[in-house]
Design an enzyme around this catalytic site. Structure first.
Site, mmCIF file in Angstrom:
data_model
loop_
_atom_site.group_PDB
_atom_site.id
_atom_site.type_symbol
_atom_site.label_atom_id
_atom_site.label_comp_id
_atom_site.label_asym_id
_atom_site.label_seq_id
_atom_site.Cartn_x
_atom_site.Cartn_y
_atom_site.Cartn_z
ATOM 1 C CG ASP A 1 -0.227 0.377 2.286
ATOM 2 O OD1 ASP A 1 0.754 -0.703 2.479
ATOM 3 O OD2 ASP A 1 -0.551 0.428 3.715
ATOM 4 C CD GLU A 2 -0.716 4.892 3.114
ATOM 5 O OE1 GLU A 2 -1.752 5.489 3.461
ATOM 6 O OE2 GLU A 2 0.294 4.738 4.122
ATOM 7 C CB VAL A 3 4.328 2.059 -4.093
ATOM 8 C CG1 VAL A 3 5.776 2.140 -4.104
ATOM 9 C CG2 VAL A 3 3.061 0.922 -2.938
#
Length: 739
Positions: free
Chosen positions: A373-375
């Site tokens: 997530d949230e790369v």
């Protein structure tokens, strides 16, 4: 004679004009009468009336968006204008929006009140009033003109059917205390929803003889009382352990407690608390778990019947490794230790090593959450610019997922946020649906605001299984000490609505719902809500997701799980409007972590008291301000007056530190206890002590300079400087005398 003729002529003209006016007046009255018969929400005939018919007629007026008011309650005369009416269904719904509107209405009225029939309120000329009770003869049908379209007819029939169901429920005695949050009573699993051979919810869950589906026109499902009491097959509790591990002994009490409340699995996110070995040994925190401790935790969960799902970040949120100089060259952006470069072979070695070492102590786990997530940094370096960001992400996820399946025979789970803007064609091109299962996470109350129905439809074209993730803490403030239970409850209730609506789109429905409990917003963030202070929130939200609803029928289970005393205080239901953190309700209970929960209430009260005192003596009064302390210039008498209340506050804060330490070490080591106290309590003590020292310094002055006092040197940057001094006159001038 001429005057008589003139007078008669005048009278005739007036009569003719009056006749025309009377005609117009009669026509207008006839038209108003027709409109009244067609649209009136008030009673036509005296009598008791069928309440369901009244509700249906009122709903029809709402569908049309207007009502006339000739007669009945709220009438302003036959000649008044058509009034706009806005209905708000509040008492029996779970929608946060509905409750907020109802609360605003009560605030405007200056107090509570039960509302109108079925808890409804409406706006009439800008004021909140009860709808006029409909008075129709028994069993009289609503009269609808043949000219009305079929949509309006269908709306009335639907409302009549719903009111019949409400009346049937009322006859069964499903009464709920006024103001309590309520969803429908739970049905048995057999009545509630069909199950397939794997225990999964079959598509199109049946409830009340109907298949519940999401409205294709986008109308919200939140608070819809005609929905199934959806129960996720798996209710998973998330443990965020990074930088603050629970003591191993805590799990012996915590795991059975979770099982009793309906949990079926745990999601363990160790981060730097895992005992990494070899080249990875340097990334483990100094207070990490030992291998034997992790094996013990795993055994405790499995013996209690809780499945263990480890979580290992494999793309973004890899600060635990990338912050070190040894792995700095693997960063996608050299200055930001958040995401790895997926184009480097050593990055893949790092990820595989993390997965292999964690799975080595969890060999029986059927699932492994691989994060992703949230790369925030992707496609930035020179190597990665050769490909699209979408291709980089999908290829990396596929590579990691294949490794997990082939070596550890586990099903990889990924956070969904990076896939929300990826097309189903692209995901199918990489065969993603055969490799991973997405976990859709939304922690706000309005789930559909972040994941629209179109996203669910797209995911259903790729994946046969899907997960959801809500939150019971760690979602509404980076430095909160206790969760807002009302907001988390709304989040979980709304998730049940969404899961009931969207599960039928997937071949095998939802696997389950994860109740996340974040302890830090990322690796570098300070601590937010700790688990012991969030136990009431966890208990409530576990009960909700394990039963599919939340009302007074769960009261005894909730109070028993939190070990509340048998007093009148715990014979009433919760009031989350006035007590959203539940400090008032549960400060007299003795659940695991209750001491820390009480510390957060005491911290809040102490902080407000200290801030009020500090603001009063430094901002409202005029002798210990920042200016006084910078210039060491004040009145000793006034300083003594302002310092009279300081010792009691210093004592209160010092005592709070000792109490917090005792409560924290029951759950955490001294490192975590020290960090929390330094973050939350120490700033108050430090502020008061500095105020005391600077005030005492001003009292030591015995002689004071004349004004003006020196200007602040930094003001010179803004062109404010001290003018050159004026020459002073000699006061000892000679006296001149006449001889």
């Amino acid at each position: 004679m001429g005057m008589a003729r003139a007078w008669l002529t005048h009278v005739g003209v007036v009569a003719w004009r009056s006749k025309r006016q009377v005609g117009w007046g009669v026509g207008v009255l006839v038209m108003l009468s027709v409109l009244y018969l067609q649209y009136s929400a008030g009673p036509l005939l005296p009598g008791g009336g069928d309440e369901a018919t009244g509700h249906a007629q009122r709903a029809l007026n709402n569908v049309r968006g207007r009502t006339s008011d000739g007669g009945g309650a709220g009438s302003h005369g036959s000649g008044s204008k058509v009034q706009k009416v806005q209905f708000v269904v509040g008492a029996s719904g779970s929608s946060n929006q509905h409750r907020e509107v109802q609360q605003e209405a009560e605030d405007e009225r200056g107090g509570g009140g039960e509302g109108g029939p079925d808890g409804e309120w409406y706006q009439w000329n800008g004021q909140q009033q009860q709808p006029p009770r409909q008075q129709y003869p028994p069993n009289q049908d609503v009269i609808i003109s043949p000219d009305e379209d079929r949509d309006k007819m269908a709306a009335v029939e639907l409302l009549e059917r719903h009111n019949d169901e409400h009346r049937h429920e009322a006859q069964q005695g499903l009464g709920v205390q006024a103001g309590a949050l309520q969803l429908p009573q739970q049905l048995s699993p057999q009545e509630q929803q069909p199950q397939d051979v794997d225990g999964m919810v079959a598509p199109g869950a049946v409830w009340a003889g109907q298949v519940y589906k999401y409205n294709p026109y986008g109308e919200p499902v939140y608070g819809n009382t005609n929905r199934p009491n959806y129960i996720p097959p798996h209710r998973v509790v998330h443990f965020d352990l990074k930088g603050a591990p629970l003591k191993p002994s805590v799990y012996k009490t915590l795991v059975p407690w979770l099982k009793e409340l309906g949990a079926t699995a745990v999601l363990l996110e160790y981060e730097d608390m895992y005992p990494f070995r070899g080249r990875l040994s340097s990334i483990a925190a100094g207070n990490h778990y030992t291998s034997s401790q992790i094996k013990e935790i795993d055994s405790l969960c499995r013996e209690a019947g809780l499945e263990v799902i480890p979580l290992v970040q494999t793309f973004g949120h890899l600060e635990l490794a990338l912050k070190h100089e040894r792995f700095a060259h693997l960063r996608e952006v050299p200055e930001l230790p958040q995401a790895i470069c997926p184009s480097l072979n050593e990055s893949l070695w790092l990820v595989r090593s993390l997965v292999d070492q964690v799975m080595a102590l969890h060999p029986q786990s059927r699932y492994l959450h691989i994060g992703c997530d949230e790369v925030f940094q992707i496609g930035e370096c020179q190597r990665c610019r050769q490909k699209s960001r979408e291709a980089l992400f999908l290829q990396h996820v596929v590579t990691v997922a294949r490794h997990v399946r082939e070596k550890h025979h586990a099903i990889p789970i990924v956070w969904d946020d990076m896939l929300r803007h990826v097309s189903d064609a692209a995901m199918n091109e990489y065969n993603l649906g055969k490799l991973v299962e997405p976990m859709v996470w939304v922690y706000a109350e309005d789930v559909y605001r972040f994941v629209q129905p179109s996203v669910w439809t797209k995911f259903s074209q790729v994946f046969s299984h899907i997960w959801a993730a809500s939150a019971f803490k760690g979602a509404f403030g980076e430095q909160l000490t206790v969760p807002n239970v009302r907001r988390h409850l709304d989040n979980n209730l709304n998730w049940l609505d969404v899961m009931a609506a969207e599960g039928g789109k997937f071949g095998s429905g939802f696997r389950g719902l994860v109740l996340t409990g974040w302890q830090r917003y990322d690796h570098f963030a300070v601590l937010c809500e700790l688990l012991p202070s969030a136990m009431p929130s966890l208990a409530i939200n576990l009960l909700v997701t394990s039963h599919g609803y939340f009302n007074t029928s769960l009261q005894s289970k909730l109070y028993k799980s939190l070990k509340c005393m048998q007093t009148p205080k715990y014979q009433t239901w919760l009031n989350l409007d006035s007590d959203p953190f539940l400090w008032d309700k549960f400060s007299w209970c003795f659940f695991p972590g209750s001491q820390m929960f009480k510390v957060t209430a005491r911290l809040d009260a102490t902080r407000r008291d200290v801030d009020a005192y500090y603001d009063r003596v430094t901002k409202s009064r005029a002798w210990i301000t920042d200016y006084n302390r910078r210039h060491n210039f004040s009145s000793p008498m006034r300083i003594d007056e302002d310092l009279e209340e300081l010792p009691s506050r210093l004592h209160a804060v010092s005592l709070l530190i000792k109490t917090a330490r005792d409560a924290l070490v029951e759950w955490f080591d001294d490192w975590t206890a020290g960090e929390w106290i330094e973050e939350q309590v120490w700033p108050m003590l430090d502020k008061l002590q500095r105020l005391q020292n600077e005030a005492e310094s001003m009292k030591n002055v015995k002689n004071w300079p004349v004004r003006p006092l020196p200007l602040l040197p930094e003001l010179a940057n803004f062109g404010i400087t001290e003018p050159p001094p004026k020459p002073r006159k000699d006061k000892d001038h000679k006296k001149v005398t006449n001889v």
